[in-house]
Design an enzyme around this catalytic site. Structure first.
Site, PDB file in Angstrom:
ATOM      1  N   TYR A  90     -43.963  26.057  27.576  1.00  0.00           N
ATOM      2  CA  TYR A  90     -42.978  26.248  26.505  1.00  0.00           C
ATOM      3  C   TYR A  90     -43.415  27.317  25.509  1.00  0.00           C
ATOM      4  O   TYR A  90     -42.583  27.992  24.914  1.00  0.00           O
ATOM      5  CB  TYR A  90     -42.775  24.940  25.731  1.00  0.00           C
ATOM      6  CG  TYR A  90     -41.645  24.090  26.225  1.00  0.00           C
ATOM      7  CD1 TYR A  90     -41.681  23.561  27.504  1.00  0.00           C
ATOM      8  CD2 TYR A  90     -40.552  23.803  25.416  1.00  0.00           C
ATOM      9  CE1 TYR A  90     -40.650  22.756  27.963  1.00  0.00           C
ATOM     10  CE2 TYR A  90     -39.528  23.011  25.866  1.00  0.00           C
ATOM     11  CZ  TYR A  90     -39.570  22.485  27.132  1.00  0.00           C
ATOM     12  OH  TYR A  90     -38.550  21.704  27.570  1.00  0.00           O
ATOM     13  N   LYS A 138     -49.620  17.988  37.989  1.00  0.00           N
ATOM     14  CA  LYS A 138     -49.383  18.591  39.307  1.00  0.00           C
ATOM     15  C   LYS A 138     -50.709  19.221  39.732  1.00  0.00           C
ATOM     16  O   LYS A 138     -50.799  20.427  40.022  1.00  0.00           O
ATOM     17  CB  LYS A 138     -48.235  19.608  39.202  1.00  0.00           C
ATOM     18  CG  LYS A 138     -47.768  20.182  40.529  1.00  0.00           C
ATOM     19  CD  LYS A 138     -47.052  19.180  41.433  1.00  0.00           C
ATOM     20  CE  LYS A 138     -46.704  19.816  42.772  1.00  0.00           C
ATOM     21  NZ  LYS A 138     -46.221  18.821  43.774  1.00  0.00           N
ATOM     22  N   ASP A 173     -43.997  15.039  40.995  1.00  0.00           N
ATOM     23  CA  ASP A 173     -42.902  14.798  41.945  1.00  0.00           C
ATOM     24  C   ASP A 173     -42.864  13.324  42.341  1.00  0.00           C
ATOM     25  O   ASP A 173     -41.802  12.692  42.401  1.00  0.00           O
ATOM     26  CB  ASP A 173     -43.015  15.719  43.173  1.00  0.00           C
ATOM     27  CG  ASP A 173     -44.385  15.728  43.817  1.00  0.00           C
ATOM     28  OD1 ASP A 173     -45.356  15.221  43.214  1.00  0.00           O
ATOM     29  OD2 ASP A 173     -44.506  16.251  44.950  1.00  0.00           O
ATOM     30  N   ASP A 231     -40.429  16.796  29.443  1.00  0.00           N
ATOM     31  CA  ASP A 231     -39.024  17.121  29.180  1.00  0.00           C
ATOM     32  C   ASP A 231     -38.157  16.555  30.298  1.00  0.00           C
ATOM     33  O   ASP A 231     -37.154  15.892  30.063  1.00  0.00           O
ATOM     34  CB  ASP A 231     -38.863  18.649  29.101  1.00  0.00           C
ATOM     35  CG  ASP A 231     -37.426  19.063  28.905  1.00  0.00           C
ATOM     36  OD1 ASP A 231     -36.749  18.458  28.053  1.00  0.00           O
ATOM     37  OD2 ASP A 231     -36.969  19.988  29.608  1.00  0.00           O
ATOM     38  N   ASP A 260     -35.766  12.720  30.405  1.00  0.00           N
ATOM     39  CA  ASP A 260     -34.322  12.664  30.692  1.00  0.00           C
ATOM     40  C   ASP A 260     -34.053  11.700  31.838  1.00  0.00           C
ATOM     41  O   ASP A 260     -33.106  10.917  31.822  1.00  0.00           O
ATOM     42  CB  ASP A 260     -33.778  14.056  31.080  1.00  0.00           C
ATOM     43  CG  ASP A 260     -33.137  14.781  29.896  1.00  0.00           C
ATOM     44  OD1 ASP A 260     -33.584  14.569  28.755  1.00  0.00           O
ATOM     45  OD2 ASP A 260     -32.188  15.559  30.123  1.00  0.00           O
TER      46      ASP A 260
HETATM   47  C1  IPM Z   1     -35.631  18.049  24.437  1.00  0.00           C
HETATM   48  C2  IPM Z   1     -34.712  19.228  24.664  1.00  0.00           C
HETATM   49  C3  IPM Z   1     -35.391  20.493  24.151  1.00  0.00           C
HETATM   50  C4  IPM Z   1     -36.659  20.690  24.949  1.00  0.00           C
HETATM   51  C5  IPM Z   1     -34.508  21.752  24.197  1.00  0.00           C
HETATM   52  C6  IPM Z   1     -33.200  21.567  23.482  1.00  0.00           C
HETATM   53  C7  IPM Z   1     -35.236  22.948  23.662  1.00  0.00           C
HETATM   54  O1  IPM Z   1     -34.369  19.319  26.002  1.00  0.00           O
HETATM   55  O2  IPM Z   1     -35.939  17.755  23.261  1.00  0.00           O
HETATM   56  O3  IPM Z   1     -36.032  17.432  25.411  1.00  0.00           O
HETATM   57  O4  IPM Z   1     -36.630  21.275  26.029  1.00  0.00           O
HETATM   58  O5  IPM Z   1     -37.696  20.230  24.473  1.00  0.00           O
HETATM   59 MG    MG Z   2     -35.080  17.732  27.197  1.00  0.00          MG
END
Ligand code: IPM
Ligand code: MG
Length: 354
Positions: A138, A189, A221, A245, A249
């Protein structure tokens, strides 16, 4: 308690307004808190031509905690990268040194049928994902788009982790694990990436200071697969910025809706930024249908981690549970046939339950 409130963009304004209602209710109950508003993301660009305006930086640095909605919107998609809303978010994380990102994935019994997995796989699920937030690909330099000698263009980024970065987040992870089930799985990884090989070596070394915690390692993975195969095997997951990240999700969907997931991003003194895990959802912005619970639960995390008020945190969490028990649902967590309520009504219901 000095709290900077940054609603941001899209549904950010609506959901933060509900969390502020909760904070105001707590204040009228005697909690001493101050709130001051600022702009971040597209809102910052609109107000000051910068997704992380200097005034916001000052406000955030002077506050004990930051409450953030979400950033991003279609109208900003074509701006040059430094002006994009996401840059505001990355800069506030980096600028405040918020390296430890806690993303709990908790399945409420009332929502077990909203998960995309079978109820028996997720019922009772309680995972804490700890994502390193200020390093990795990042922020790695160099990065960019360049033209090679043969004339072909190439996009490139740099992944790296320094020893101190891995050590400090590993310590946070082990300390969290000590307060929970004493199990931590570090995700990397290491079969391909040198950065990950190094990460694994350092985490293994830090583990010696925490003999009571059972440490395991898993490739990312496989972790992605295990999260949907048998998620209850996990207690604390420690991982880097990019893997965290993605996995957070994925984990959010185990719980029924990303609209339920709060997060805390902490520095080394427990100063923190609190935001829902979800984005600004511009497609549903302004319609009063967003789920404010992730933001309200982020306030609970703020009370727990920055202000060390476990009692207040639990009171907020109990109020959220109560509204769910009452059958109140926004669209994202409603089962077929259930009556749906809006964002503001959900906020009011939580305040009533408080
Ligand atoms: C998160 C989001 C952010 C990230 C984006 C919006 C930059 O996806 O907080 O997970 O990638 O960290
Ligand atoms: Mg995110």
């Amino acid at each position: 308690m000095k709290i900077a409130v940054l609603p941001g963009d899209g549904i950010g304004t609506e959901i933060v307004a509900q969390a502020v209602k909760v904070l105001e209710a707590l204040r009228s109950d005697g909690l001493k808190l101050e709130m001051e508003y600022g702009h971040l993301g597209g809102a910052g660009y609109d107000a000051a031509g910068d997704p992380f305006p200097a005034a916001t930086e000052k406000l955030a640095k002077e506050s004990d905690a930051v409450l953030l909605g979400a950033v991003g919107g279609y109208q900003y998609d074509n701006l040059p990268r430094p002006m994009r809303p996401e840059q505001g978010l990355l800069r506030i994380r980096k600028g405040l040194g918020l390296f430890a990102n806690l993303r709990p994935a908790l399945v409420y019994p009332e929502l077990v049928n909203s998960s995309s997995l079978k109820p028996e796989l997720v019922s009772g699920l309680d995972i804490m994902i700890l994502r390193e937030l200020t390093g990795d690909i990042y922020f790695g330099q160099p990065r960019g788009i360049r033209t090679l000698e043969n004339g072909e263009r190439q996009g490139f980024d740099t992944m790296h982790y320094s020893e101190s970065e891995v050590r400090r987040v590993a310590h946070v992870g082990f300390n969290i694990a000590m307060k929970r089930g004493k199990k931590m799985c570090s995700v990397d990884k290491a079969n391909v990436l040198d950065t990950s090989m190094f990460w694994r070596e350092i985490v293994t070394d830090v583990a010696k200071e925490y003999p009571q915690v059972e440490l395991s390692h898993m490739y990312v993975d496989n972790a992605a697969m295990q999260l949907v195969r048998a998620p209850k095997q996990f207690d604390v997951i420690l991982t880097g910025n990019i893997f965290g990240d993605i996995l957070s999700d994925e984990a959010s969907m185990l719980t029924g809706s990303i609209g339920m997931l709060p997060s805390a991003s902490l520095d080394s003194n427990n100063k923190g930024l609190y935001e829902p895990c979800h984005g600004s959802a511009p497609d549903i912005a302004g319609k009063d249908i967003a789920n404010p619970l992730a933001t309200i639960l982020s306030v609970a995390m703020m009370m727990r981690y920055t202000f060390a008020r476990e009692d207040v945190a639990q009171r907020i969490e109990a109020a959220v549970r109560k509204t769910l028990q009452q059958g109140l649902r926004t669209g994202d967590i409603a089962e077929a046939g259930m009556q749906k309520i809006g964002c503001a009504a959900m906020g009011s219901a939580v305040v009533a339950a408080l």
